[in-house]
Design a protein around this motif. Structure first.
Motif, PDB file in Angstrom:
ATOM      1  N   ASN A 318     -10.238  -1.997   2.557  1.00 47.11           N
ATOM      2  CA  ASN A 318      -8.755  -1.933   3.130  1.00 47.11           C
ATOM      3  C   ASN A 318      -8.127  -1.405   4.576  1.00 47.11           C
ATOM      4  OD1 ASN A 318      -7.614  -4.841   3.207  1.00 47.11           O
ATOM      5  ND2 ASN A 318      -5.840  -3.343   2.471  1.00 47.11           N
ATOM      6  N   LEU A 319      -8.558  -2.393   5.267  1.00 49.07           N
ATOM      7  CA  LEU A 319      -7.246  -1.712   6.690  1.00 49.07           C
ATOM      8  C   LEU A 319      -6.033  -2.632   6.150  1.00 49.07           C
ATOM      9  CD1 LEU A 319      -6.202  -0.635   8.904  1.00 49.07           C
ATOM     10  CD2 LEU A 319      -8.232  -1.903  10.187  1.00 49.07           C
ATOM     11  N   GLU A 320      -4.867  -1.963   6.631  1.00 48.60           N
ATOM     12  CA  GLU A 320      -3.311  -2.829   6.625  1.00 48.60           C
ATOM     13  C   GLU A 320      -2.677  -1.916   8.464  1.00 48.60           C
ATOM     14  OE1 GLU A 320      -0.654  -2.896   4.044  1.00 48.60           O
ATOM     15  OE2 GLU A 320      -2.804  -2.765   2.403  1.00 48.60           O
ATOM     16  N   GLU A 321      -1.934  -2.814   9.254  1.00 53.23           N
ATOM     17  CA  GLU A 321      -1.728  -2.248   9.935  1.00 53.23           C
ATOM     18  C   GLU A 321      -0.061  -3.115  10.512  1.00 53.23           C
ATOM     19  OE1 GLU A 321      -3.139  -3.772  13.872  1.00 53.23           O
ATOM     20  OE2 GLU A 321      -5.078  -4.791  12.533  1.00 53.23           O
ATOM     21  N   ASN A 322       0.806  -1.988  10.758  1.00 58.00           N
ATOM     22  CA  ASN A 322       2.204  -2.978  11.328  1.00 58.00           C
ATOM     23  C   ASN A 322       2.505  -1.750  12.606  1.00 58.00           C
ATOM     24  OD1 ASN A 322       2.671   0.081  10.844  1.00 58.00           O
ATOM     25  ND2 ASN A 322       2.797  -0.799   8.522  1.00 58.00           N
ATOM     26  N   LYS A 323       4.012  -2.330  13.108  1.00 60.93           N
ATOM     27  CA  LYS A 323       3.905  -1.557  14.090  1.00 60.93           C
ATOM     28  C   LYS A 323       3.709   0.634  14.381  1.00 60.93           C
ATOM     29  CE  LYS A 323       7.169  -5.387  15.519  1.00 60.93           C
ATOM     30  NZ  LYS A 323       8.462  -5.906  15.322  1.00 60.93           N
ATOM     31  N   GLU A 324       4.233   0.757  13.875  1.00 63.10           N
ATOM     32  CA  GLU A 324       3.919   2.328  13.722  1.00 63.10           C
ATOM     33  C   GLU A 324       2.887   2.726  13.318  1.00 63.10           C
ATOM     34  OE1 GLU A 324       8.056   3.184  11.799  1.00 63.10           O
ATOM     35  OE2 GLU A 324       8.888   2.454  13.316  1.00 63.10           O
ATOM     36  N   GLU A 325       2.002   1.787  12.101  1.00 63.27           N
ATOM     37  CA  GLU A 325       0.780   2.484  11.432  1.00 63.27           C
ATOM     38  C   GLU A 325      -0.073   1.860  10.707  1.00 63.27           C
ATOM     39  OE1 GLU A 325       3.662   4.559   8.496  1.00 63.27           O
ATOM     40  OE2 GLU A 325       3.700   3.002   7.337  1.00 63.27           O
ATOM     41  N   TYR A 326      -1.167   2.383  10.700  1.00 65.57           N
ATOM     42  CA  TYR A 326      -2.354   1.787   9.696  1.00 65.57           C
ATOM     43  C   TYR A 326      -2.962   2.415   8.245  1.00 65.57           C
ATOM     44  CZ  TYR A 326      -4.644   4.442  13.819  1.00 65.57           C
ATOM     45  OH  TYR A 326      -5.045   4.730  14.837  1.00 65.57           O
ATOM     46  N   ILE A 327      -2.335   1.890   7.869  1.00 67.09           N
ATOM     47  CA  ILE A 327      -3.368   2.026   6.625  1.00 67.09           C
ATOM     48  C   ILE A 327      -4.721   1.417   5.863  1.00 67.09           C
ATOM     49  CG2 ILE A 327      -2.419   2.908   4.207  1.00 67.09           C
ATOM     50  CD1 ILE A 327       0.646   1.584   4.952  1.00 67.09           C
ATOM     51  N   ILE A 328      -5.351   2.749   5.620  1.00 65.98           N
ATOM     52  CA  ILE A 328      -6.705   2.370   5.377  1.00 65.98           C
ATOM     53  C   ILE A 328      -6.202   3.168   3.741  1.00 65.98           C
ATOM     54  CG2 ILE A 328      -8.902   3.545   5.357  1.00 65.98           C
ATOM     55  CD1 ILE A 328      -8.601   3.759   8.315  1.00 65.98           C
ATOM     56  N   THR A 329      -6.981   2.481   2.774  1.00 64.80           N
ATOM     57  CA  THR A 329      -6.879   2.697   1.241  1.00 64.80           C
ATOM     58  C   THR A 329      -8.998   2.222   0.979  1.00 64.80           C
ATOM     59  OG1 THR A 329      -5.188   0.975   1.046  1.00 64.80           O
ATOM     60  CG2 THR A 329      -6.531   1.990  -0.627  1.00 64.80           C
ATOM     61  N   ILE A 330      -9.142   3.382  -0.038  1.00 66.13           N
ATOM     62  CA  ILE A 330     -10.385   3.520  -0.340  1.00 66.13           C
ATOM     63  C   ILE A 330     -10.349   3.364  -1.662  1.00 66.13           C
ATOM     64  CG2 ILE A 330     -12.348   4.623  -0.518  1.00 66.13           C
ATOM     65  CD1 ILE A 330     -12.107   5.471   2.360  1.00 66.13           C
ATOM     66  N   ARG A 331     -10.828   2.812  -2.358  1.00 64.26           N
ATOM     67  CA  ARG A 331     -10.177   2.132  -4.137  1.00 64.26           C
ATOM     68  C   ARG A 331     -12.148   1.911  -4.785  1.00 64.26           C
ATOM     69  NH1 ARG A 331      -6.062   0.057  -7.639  1.00 64.26           N
ATOM     70  NH2 ARG A 331      -6.586  -0.321  -9.321  1.00 64.26           N
ATOM     71  N   ASP A 332     -12.047   3.061  -5.433  1.00 69.11           N
ATOM     72  CA  ASP A 332     -13.727   3.216  -5.815  1.00 69.11           C
ATOM     73  C   ASP A 332     -13.438   2.198  -7.965  1.00 69.11           C
ATOM     74  OD1 ASP A 332     -13.564   5.423  -7.837  1.00 69.11           O
ATOM     75  OD2 ASP A 332     -13.153   6.386  -5.890  1.00 69.11           O
ATOM     76  N   ASN A 333     -14.222   2.344  -8.538  1.00 71.31           N
ATOM     77  CA  ASN A 333     -14.245   1.889  -9.698  1.00 71.31           C
ATOM     78  C   ASN A 333     -14.878   3.318 -10.599  1.00 71.31           C
ATOM     79  OD1 ASN A 333     -17.447   1.481  -9.231  1.00 71.31           O
ATOM     80  ND2 ASN A 333     -17.559   0.649 -10.864  1.00 71.31           N
ATOM     81  N   GLY A 334     -14.842   4.411  -9.960  1.00 73.56           N
ATOM     82  CA  GLY A 334     -15.175   5.754 -10.589  1.00 73.56           C
ATOM     83  C   GLY A 334     -14.878   6.150 -11.605  1.00 73.56           C
ATOM     84  N   SER A 335     -14.950   7.243 -12.234  1.00 74.94           N
ATOM     85  CA  SER A 335     -14.383   8.093 -13.190  1.00 74.94           C
ATOM     86  C   SER A 335     -12.650   9.249 -13.670  1.00 74.94           C
ATOM     87  CB  SER A 335     -15.262   9.244 -13.961  1.00 74.94           C
ATOM     88  OG  SER A 335     -15.467  10.537 -12.309  1.00 74.94           O
ATOM     89  N   GLY A 336     -12.762   8.393 -12.100  1.00 77.17           N
ATOM     90  CA  GLY A 336     -10.904   9.017 -12.509  1.00 77.17           C
ATOM     91  C   GLY A 336     -10.503  10.591 -12.140  1.00 77.17           C
ATOM     92  N   ILE A 337      -9.629  10.584 -12.303  1.00 77.44           N
ATOM     93  CA  ILE A 337      -8.734  11.811 -12.016  1.00 77.44           C
ATOM     94  C   ILE A 337      -7.842  11.965 -13.057  1.00 77.44           C
ATOM     95  CG2 ILE A 337      -7.945  13.784 -10.207  1.00 77.44           C
ATOM     96  CD1 ILE A 337      -8.404  11.993  -8.329  1.00 77.44           C
ATOM     97  N   ALA A 338      -7.317  12.890 -14.396  1.00 75.56           N
ATOM     98  CA  ALA A 338      -6.726  12.793 -15.415  1.00 75.56           C
ATOM     99  C   ALA A 338      -5.298  13.701 -14.344  1.00 75.56           C
ATOM    100  CB  ALA A 338      -7.197  14.433 -16.157  1.00 75.56           C
ATOM    101  N   PRO A 339      -4.210  13.070 -14.959  1.00 76.84           N
ATOM    102  CA  PRO A 339      -2.599  12.434 -14.154  1.00 76.84           C
ATOM    103  C   PRO A 339      -2.623  14.131 -13.988  1.00 76.84           C
ATOM    104  CG  PRO A 339      -2.720  11.194 -15.864  1.00 76.84           C
ATOM    105  CD  PRO A 339      -4.104  11.457 -16.106  1.00 76.84           C
ATOM    106  N   GLU A 340      -2.662  15.088 -14.717  1.00 78.85           N
ATOM    107  CA  GLU A 340      -2.513  16.603 -14.469  1.00 78.85           C
ATOM    108  C   GLU A 340      -2.927  17.149 -13.684  1.00 78.85           C
ATOM    109  OE1 GLU A 340      -5.429  16.870 -17.951  1.00 78.85           O
ATOM    110  OE2 GLU A 340      -3.575  15.173 -17.110  1.00 78.85           O
ATOM    111  N   ASN A 341      -4.196  16.487 -13.012  1.00 78.95           N
ATOM    112  CA  ASN A 341      -4.788  17.293 -11.249  1.00 78.95           C
ATOM    113  C   ASN A 341      -3.990  16.240 -10.165  1.00 78.95           C
ATOM    114  OD1 ASN A 341      -6.168  18.545 -14.000  1.00 78.95           O
ATOM    115  ND2 ASN A 341      -7.873  17.527 -13.641  1.00 78.95           N
ATOM    116  N   LEU A 342      -3.677  15.428 -10.237  1.00 77.73           N
ATOM    117  CA  LEU A 342      -3.514  14.399  -9.254  1.00 77.73           C
ATOM    118  C   LEU A 342      -2.566  15.436  -8.310  1.00 77.73           C
ATOM    119  CD1 LEU A 342      -3.166  11.108 -10.475  1.00 77.73           C
ATOM    120  CD2 LEU A 342      -4.509  11.556  -9.056  1.00 77.73           C
ATOM    121  N   LYS A 343      -1.260  16.014  -8.560  1.00 79.92           N
ATOM    122  CA  LYS A 343      -1.411  16.913  -7.735  1.00 79.92           C
ATOM    123  C   LYS A 343      -1.656  18.029  -7.073  1.00 79.92           C
ATOM    124  CE  LYS A 343       1.148  19.285 -10.767  1.00 79.92           C
ATOM    125  NZ  LYS A 343       2.577  19.980 -11.442  1.00 79.92           N
ATOM    126  N   SER A 344      -2.820  18.486  -7.195  1.00 79.32           N
ATOM    127  CA  SER A 344      -3.578  19.518  -6.907  1.00 79.32           C
ATOM    128  C   SER A 344      -4.903  19.587  -6.324  1.00 79.32           C
ATOM    129  CB  SER A 344      -3.418  20.281  -8.455  1.00 79.32           C
ATOM    130  OG  SER A 344      -2.657  20.441  -9.530  1.00 79.32           O
TER     131      SER A 344
END
Length: 406
Positions: A318-344
């Motif tokens: 998905n693409l969103e845009e505003n006056k200062e930036e545009y945002i591309i989002t990529i979302r999948d239905n995969g196996s996911g990432i454990a919460p403790e791993n997200l920051k690394s």
């Protein structure tokens, strides 16, 4: 006349003076503003910021005079830095034995002097902030207070200058080290790629004649092939990581959002069970770095495919845009990432999941490269995930120009 004394710690004091790299520099507004203000506050025709050098006074800023230096041995400032007082005031130099027959007195009528030493964090006296007058006089309390306060401000400017030089030196060192690492990665990769290619080729040839081999030998050949392929991917990843900054230049490309997505899909999607959802009717021209953007999207979509444990892989873009930036989002239905791993997960060589759907271990380089590219593009990336359900990456890039909707 008594010549200005040389201090006991002169060599260390001189080194402290030189570390600020102010000697023989041009006038600067930040210092000239201070001498102008203190001359007004003290009602004095002359105000100076001086640095006491080996045999001279270098005048960094002079209000009311045109000279840039004077002899140290005849200077008032040379006496001021030798004093234990936080301010030296000479009400009438004609009555002070230190300055009798001093050329500054006889030739320039320097009768009144008040100067505060400029003292660094180690206690070394570098020079002074001072005022002169051509008549005997005194300073009142608020003038003395202002002179001392402005002296501290001058020293603050010195320190900020020194910090800037240190930061620039560190930046240069980091740039040089990064270039060395990049060169090292290139040399090592080149030296390893050739023998790896030979190993892979020989393994393939041996596998083709496996009817003459024992099962154990066949298994060993499989291990060798897999290890060689993994090493090859690792080397390619290292090269990609250290060359990522070359993909982002000062020039920008006009990039079709839809064409970019279609190109990435063509390069990453090889199976029918993979479904990519995006809005093809919403075509926008992005002014950005085309190659870098494609590299980012390919990496994220490849990961979304490899680390998916569902029968059907779904990826929503998905693409969103505003006056200062545009945002591309990529979302999948995969196996996911454990919460403790997200920051690394954006750290180089960090591996959040041991194996992908094909049983291969990641290198921990891909997402680090993505983060590095986005940083070069002055953007940011965030990640959110539900273990076993989905993962979503959000890329925010600054708008570098006008985006036109087709």
């Amino acid at each position: 006349m008594i010549s200005a004394p040389i201090l006991d710690n002169e060599s260390k004091r001189q080194a402290a003076v030189e570390k600020y790299r102010l000697l023989d520099t041009m006038p600067e507004d930040s210092y000239d503003n201070i001498t102008s203000i203190i001359a007004s506050v003290c009602d004095a025709p002359i105000s100076l910021i001086t640095l006491v050098d080996k045999a001279r006074n270098f005048i960094k800023s002079g209000h009311g005079v045109d000279i840039t230096e004077s002899e140290r041995d005849i200077s008032f400032c040379g006496h001021a830095i030798a004093s234990d007082d936080d301010i030296m005031i000479v009400n009438d130099a004609r009555e002070d034995v230190r300055f009798k027959d001093n050329p500054l007195l006889t030739d320039f009528k320097a009768i009144f002097y008040a100067g505060v030493p400029l003292v660094d964090a180690n206690g070394y006296k570098l020079g002074t902030l001072c005022v002169y007058d051509n008549k005997p006089r005194t300073l009142v309390a608020h003038q003395i207070k202002a002179l001392k306060a402005m002296g501290k401000q001058v020293m603050h400017l010195f320190e900020e200058r020194y910090k800037t030089f240190k930061l620039l030196a560190m930046q240069k060192e980091l740039e040089e080290r990064n270039e060395e690492l990049k060169d090292f990665a290139g040399i090592v990769s080149h030296d390893l790629k050739a023998p790896l290619s030979n190993i892979i080729m020989i393994t393939k040839l041996l596998k083709e004649s496996e009817k003459n081999l024992s099962q154990q030998s066949i298994d060993y050949l499989g291990y060798l092939r897999d290890s060689s392929n993994n090493m090859s991917r690792y080397i390619d990843g290292i090269l990609q990581f250290y060359s990522s900054n070359e993909l982002v230049t000062e020039e920008y490309d006009s990039v079709s959002y839809v064409d970019t997505i279609e190109d990435v899909i063509a390069m990453t999607v090889k199976d029918d069970h993979i479904k990519i959802n995006y809005i093809p009717e919403y075509d926008t021209t992005l002014l950005t770095h085309e190659v870098a953007l494609k590299q980012i999207l390919m990496n994220l979509m490849t990961n979304a495919i490899k680390y998916n444990d569902k029968e059907e892989t779904l990826i929503n873009i998905n693409l969103e845009e505003n006056k200062e930036e545009y945002i591309i989002t990529i979302r999948d239905n995969g196996s996911g990432i454990a919460p403790e791993n997200l920051k690394s997960i954006f750290k180089l060589f960090y591996i959040a999941t041991q194996e992908d759907r094909n049983g291969k271990q990641g290198t921990g380089i891909g997402l680090a490269t993505v983060a590095r590219l986005i940083d070069h593009m002055q953007g940011k990336i965030t990640v959110d995930s539900q273990l076993g359900e989905w993962t979503e990456f959000k890329i925010t890039l600054p708008r570098k120009g006008t985006l036109e909707t087709a």
